[in-house]
Enzyme design. Structure first.
Site, PDB file in Angstrom:
ATOM      1  N   GLU A   1       0.845  -1.203   0.000  1.00 13.85           N
ATOM      2  CA  GLU A   1       0.000   0.000   0.000  1.00 13.85           C
ATOM      3  C   GLU A   1       0.876   1.248   0.000  1.00 13.85           C
ATOM      4  O   GLU A   1       1.976   1.249   0.524  1.00 13.85           O
ATOM      5  CB  GLU A   1      -0.964  -0.006   1.205  1.00 13.85           C
ATOM      6  CG  GLU A   1      -0.321   0.121   2.570  1.00 13.85           C
ATOM      7  CD  GLU A   1      -0.422   1.511   3.183  1.00 13.85           C
ATOM      8  OE1 GLU A   1      -1.043   2.396   2.567  1.00 13.85           O
ATOM      9  OE2 GLU A   1       0.147   1.708   4.257  1.00 13.85           O
TER      10      GLU A   1
ATOM     11  N   ARG B   1      -5.453  -0.437   5.203  1.00 15.52           N
ATOM     12  CA  ARG B   1      -5.219  -0.077   3.788  1.00 15.52           C
ATOM     13  C   ARG B   1      -4.621  -1.242   3.001  1.00 15.52           C
ATOM     14  O   ARG B   1      -4.559  -1.201   1.778  1.00 15.52           O
ATOM     15  CB  ARG B   1      -4.283   1.139   3.687  1.00 15.52           C
ATOM     16  CG  ARG B   1      -4.871   2.422   4.237  1.00 15.52           C
ATOM     17  CD  ARG B   1      -3.983   3.610   3.927  1.00 15.52           C
ATOM     18  NE  ARG B   1      -2.688   3.568   4.577  1.00 15.52           N
ATOM     19  CZ  ARG B   1      -2.386   4.137   5.745  1.00 15.52           C
ATOM     20  NH1 ARG B   1      -3.317   4.801   6.422  1.00 15.52           N
ATOM     21  NH2 ARG B   1      -1.170   4.060   6.249  1.00 15.52           N
TER      22      ARG B   1
ATOM     23  N   SER C   1       9.226   5.416   4.230  1.00 14.27           N
ATOM     24  CA  SER C   1       8.399   6.553   4.636  1.00 14.27           C
ATOM     25  C   SER C   1       9.200   7.817   4.352  1.00 14.27           C
ATOM     26  O   SER C   1      10.231   8.058   4.969  1.00 14.27           O
ATOM     27  CB  SER C   1       8.081   6.414   6.124  1.00 14.27           C
ATOM     28  OG  SER C   1       7.449   7.571   6.596  1.00 14.27           O
TER      29      SER C   1
ATOM     30  N   HIS D   1       8.164   7.999  17.816  1.00 16.74           N
ATOM     31  CA  HIS D   1       7.173   8.319  16.781  1.00 16.74           C
ATOM     32  C   HIS D   1       6.022   9.145  17.353  1.00 16.74           C
ATOM     33  O   HIS D   1       5.458  10.009  16.662  1.00 16.74           O
ATOM     34  CB  HIS D   1       6.651   7.079  16.038  1.00 16.74           C
ATOM     35  CG  HIS D   1       5.827   7.446  14.823  1.00 16.74           C
ATOM     36  ND1 HIS D   1       4.462   7.642  14.879  1.00 16.74           N
ATOM     37  CD2 HIS D   1       6.179   7.724  13.527  1.00 16.74           C
ATOM     38  CE1 HIS D   1       4.008   8.000  13.674  1.00 16.74           C
ATOM     39  NE2 HIS D   1       5.047   8.043  12.839  1.00 16.74           N
TER      40      HIS D   1
ATOM     41  N   PHE E   1       4.689  17.117  14.304  1.00 12.44           N
ATOM     42  CA  PHE E   1       4.042  17.366  13.010  1.00 12.44           C
ATOM     43  C   PHE E   1       2.752  18.177  13.200  1.00 12.44           C
ATOM     44  O   PHE E   1       2.466  19.102  12.429  1.00 12.44           O
ATOM     45  CB  PHE E   1       3.744  16.034  12.309  1.00 12.44           C
ATOM     46  CG  PHE E   1       3.069  16.209  10.983  1.00 12.44           C
ATOM     47  CD1 PHE E   1       3.732  16.840   9.930  1.00 12.44           C
ATOM     48  CD2 PHE E   1       1.775  15.759  10.768  1.00 12.44           C
ATOM     49  CE1 PHE E   1       3.119  17.022   8.697  1.00 12.44           C
ATOM     50  CE2 PHE E   1       1.151  15.935   9.536  1.00 12.44           C
ATOM     51  CZ  PHE E   1       1.823  16.563   8.504  1.00 12.44           C
TER      52      PHE E   1
ATOM     53  N   HIS F   1       4.187   7.147   2.348  1.00 17.36           N
ATOM     54  CA  HIS F   1       4.594   5.841   2.901  1.00 17.36           C
ATOM     55  C   HIS F   1       4.413   4.801   1.811  1.00 17.36           C
ATOM     56  O   HIS F   1       3.431   4.872   1.072  1.00 17.36           O
ATOM     57  CB  HIS F   1       3.635   5.371   4.000  1.00 17.36           C
ATOM     58  CG  HIS F   1       3.807   5.967   5.329  1.00 17.36           C
ATOM     59  ND1 HIS F   1       3.170   5.476   6.442  1.00 17.36           N
ATOM     60  CD2 HIS F   1       4.530   7.013   5.758  1.00 17.36           C
ATOM     61  CE1 HIS F   1       3.486   6.190   7.493  1.00 17.36           C
ATOM     62  NE2 HIS F   1       4.302   7.148   7.113  1.00 17.36           N
TER      63      HIS F   1
HETATM   64  C1  HEM Z   1       1.466   7.194  10.834  1.00 18.06           C
HETATM   65  C2  HEM Z   1       3.599  11.499  10.912  1.00 18.06           C
HETATM   66  C3  HEM Z   1       7.748   9.441   9.618  1.00 18.06           C
HETATM   67  C4  HEM Z   1       5.831   5.131  10.596  1.00 18.06           C
HETATM   68  C5  HEM Z   1       1.687   8.528  10.907  1.00 18.06           C
HETATM   69  C6  HEM Z   1       0.639   9.525  10.982  1.00 18.06           C
HETATM   70  C7  HEM Z   1       1.245  10.729  11.006  1.00 18.06           C
HETATM   71  C8  HEM Z   1       2.664  10.508  10.943  1.00 18.06           C
HETATM   72  C9  HEM Z   1       0.566  12.103  11.057  1.00 18.06           C
HETATM   73  C10 HEM Z   1      -0.845   9.253  10.970  1.00 18.06           C
HETATM   74  C11 HEM Z   1      -1.225   9.320   9.515  1.00 18.06           C
HETATM   75  C12 HEM Z   1      -2.660   9.029   9.273  1.00 18.06           C
HETATM   76  O1  HEM Z   1      -3.101   7.883   9.469  1.00 18.06           O
HETATM   77  O2  HEM Z   1      -3.331   9.952   8.821  1.00 18.06           O
HETATM   78  C13 HEM Z   1       4.885  11.310  10.463  1.00 18.06           C
HETATM   79  C14 HEM Z   1       5.752  12.367  10.030  1.00 18.06           C
HETATM   80  C15 HEM Z   1       6.924  11.802   9.664  1.00 18.06           C
HETATM   81  C16 HEM Z   1       6.774  10.366   9.876  1.00 18.06           C
HETATM   82  C17 HEM Z   1       5.370  13.840   9.995  1.00 18.06           C
HETATM   83  C18 HEM Z   1       8.184  12.438   9.131  1.00 18.06           C
HETATM   84  C19 HEM Z   1       8.373  13.729   8.996  1.00 18.06           C
HETATM   85  C20 HEM Z   1       7.607   8.091   9.816  1.00 18.06           C
HETATM   86  C21 HEM Z   1       8.632   7.136   9.582  1.00 18.06           C
HETATM   87  C22 HEM Z   1       8.101   5.913   9.871  1.00 18.06           C
HETATM   88  C23 HEM Z   1       6.730   6.123  10.266  1.00 18.06           C
HETATM   89  C24 HEM Z   1      10.021   7.474   9.036  1.00 18.06           C
HETATM   90  C25 HEM Z   1       8.733   4.554   9.813  1.00 18.06           C
HETATM   91  C26 HEM Z   1       9.924   4.287   9.329  1.00 18.06           C
HETATM   92  C27 HEM Z   1       4.485   5.326  10.674  1.00 18.06           C
HETATM   93  C28 HEM Z   1       3.506   4.251  10.651  1.00 18.06           C
HETATM   94  C29 HEM Z   1       2.251   4.837  10.703  1.00 18.06           C
HETATM   95  C30 HEM Z   1       2.474   6.268  10.768  1.00 18.06           C
HETATM   96  C31 HEM Z   1       3.804   2.773  10.555  1.00 18.06           C
HETATM   97  C32 HEM Z   1       0.902   4.146  10.599  1.00 18.06           C
HETATM   98  C33 HEM Z   1       0.351   3.682  11.895  1.00 18.06           C
HETATM   99  C34 HEM Z   1      -0.988   3.012  11.705  1.00 18.06           C
HETATM  100  O3  HEM Z   1      -1.761   3.384  10.835  1.00 18.06           O
HETATM  101  O4  HEM Z   1      -1.253   2.085  12.465  1.00 18.06           O
HETATM  102  N1  HEM Z   1       2.897   9.163  10.905  1.00 18.06           N
HETATM  103  N2  HEM Z   1       5.530  10.117  10.382  1.00 18.06           N
HETATM  104  N3  HEM Z   1       6.476   7.458  10.231  1.00 18.06           N
HETATM  105  N4  HEM Z   1       3.821   6.519  10.750  1.00 18.06           N
HETATM  106 FE1  HEM Z   1       4.699   8.310  10.702  1.00 18.06          FE
END
Ligand code: HEM
Length: 364
Positions: A149, A184, A228, A309, A316, A333
């Site tokens: 996805e 998703r 991501s 995170h 963010f 992502h």
């Molecule tokens: C989900 C922010 C980087 C792993 C999210 C969500 C936000 C966010 C706002 C919720 C999104 C939604 O469902 O609408 C950020 C920001 C990043 C960042 C601003 C960098 C500037 C990363 C990185 C990883 C990561 C580098 C892993 C290597 C995840 C995962 C979720 C997630 C796995 C999904 C969780 C779920 O749906 O169960 N992130 N993230 N994120 N993020 Fe990040």
């Protein structure tokens, strides 16, 4: 305003056997989108073909030049060439400099033919691990589309596999709540995607040093792979400043945690990479985290609960507020959950903590 739709493409929707996580009457707090791939596309190939030096000063560009010669080889018909080939780099916690070609193909057959017809396969198999100037790593993923996805923060951006899409969805329903990534993934409609929750422990016969060996690491059932990414090249001074002073440090801390202490949360490998020029030129204003987790649940748990995170998320929200939600930052992502047979890992003359070598860590 476009209508909200499921992130799962119509042809991949099926009756859910495994319940989803979307709350009743849920309305996402903001819009994100999914790439739509041609229904005839059954799988894709994502390859990371890397070079490892014990220090960045040793990068004389020769090894990457070799990789580029295969990637852009005109000896093969156009349709065999990758749809995207770009270079990214990072220095790891052993001070080794890793520079890799990231490339995508629309199916395994095209990858196989490209490997053979460009001579890549023959060259790779012929590398003698006892006399290399640098390490080499090959990590290739072959997800079927039900195990893949993508989400994007706007409809015009393209990153990674999105170069192979033929369309973009409307705003998707499944985001903005924990567990939405799983919702998703088409295959999660019918499969709980349990992985192999184990790091192999030290012990058993000592193997020769990975620095002088070629090591093939077997695939793991339901390995979860996330790319991501962040692109801040269009940000104006105020947003750029916020990104670099607030957002990037929070992201760096999360990426460092996964890189240095990933074993605490089921993460075999995490590289926080900057997109660079062919010789490692920096300043492209694009980066991504590339993480390999033993189980989708481990990735979910880190993103939902780990302070790093949680902080990325909180920073963010603050960042978006400061910008009145008018962001020029692009985020995406790509997540795959792979069968063992959909993974290929081979390491030639790399240190023992490189990529999936960490999963068989026993010496060095
Ligand atoms: C989900 C922010 C980087 C792993 C999210 C969500 C936000 C966010 C706002 C919720 C999104 C939604 O469902 O609408 C950020 C920001 C990043 C960042 C601003 C960098 C500037 C990363 C990185 C990883 C990561 C580098 C892993 C290597 C995840 C995962 C979720 C997630 C796995 C999904 C969780 C779920 O749906 O169960 N992130 N993230 N994120 N993020 Fe990040």
């Amino acid at each position: 305003m476009a209508e909200i739709e499921s992130a799962i493409a119509p042809h991949l929707r099926t009756e859910r056997v495994v319940p989803g996580n979307t709350p009743d009457n849920f309305k996402p707090p903001f819009e994100i989108y999914a790439s739509r791939y041609p229904p005839l596309m059954k799988e894709l190939v994502f390859a990371i073909i890397g070079v490892q030096y014990s220090s960045s000063e040793l990068n004389d560009g020769v090894a990457m030049e070799k990789l580029i010669s295969f990637i852009s080889s005109t000896a093969v018909p156009n349709h065999l060439r990758p749809t995207l080939g770009e270079v990214a780099a990072m220095t790891d916690n052993r001070s080794h400099y890793n520079i890799a070609m990231l490339a995508y193909w629309p199916d395994r057959r095209t990858w196989n033919e490209w490997s053979e017809q460009t001579g890549f396969q023959e060259w790779w198999s012929g590398l003698d691990p006892t006399n290399q100037q640098n390490g080499w790593f090959l990590e290739v993923f072959f997800p079927t589309m039900d195990r893949f996805e993508t989400i994007l923060t706007d409809t015009t951006m393209r990153e990674g596999a999105s170069y192979m899409r033929d369309n973009v969805s409307g705003p998707v329903l499944e985001h903005g709540y924990w567990g939405s990534m799983r919702d998703r993934l088409p295959v999660a409609q019918v499969d709980e995607l349990v992985g192999e929750k184990a790091f192999l422990q030290a012990g058993g016969p000592k193997r020769p040093s990975t620095l002088t060996s070629r090591v093939r690491v077997p695939g793991k059932r339901n390995l979860a792979v996330i790319r991501s990414g962040q692109d801040w090249k269009e940000t104006l001074p105020k947003e750029r400043d916020l990104y670099l002073k607030m957002m990037r440090p929070a992201l760096q801390a999360g990426m460092d945690f996964l890189h240095d202490h990933g074993d605490e949360v089921g993460c075999y490998s995490n590289r926080f990479m900057d997109i660079v020029g062919p010789n490692g030129e920096t300043g492209k204003d694009r980066s991504f985290g590339l993480g390999y987790f033993d189980d989708l649940a481990s990735l979910e748990a880190w993103s939902k609960s780990h302070p790093t995170h949680v902080n990325i998320f909180a920073v963010f929200m603050k960042y978006a507020k400061e910008m009145n939600n008018e962001l020029s930052l692009h985020l995406y992502h790509e997540v795959s959950v792979l069968e063992s047979s959909q993974q290929l890992f081979e390491y030639v003359s790399c240190h023992a903590n490189t990529g999936m070598l960490a999963s068989i860590r026993d010496n060095d």
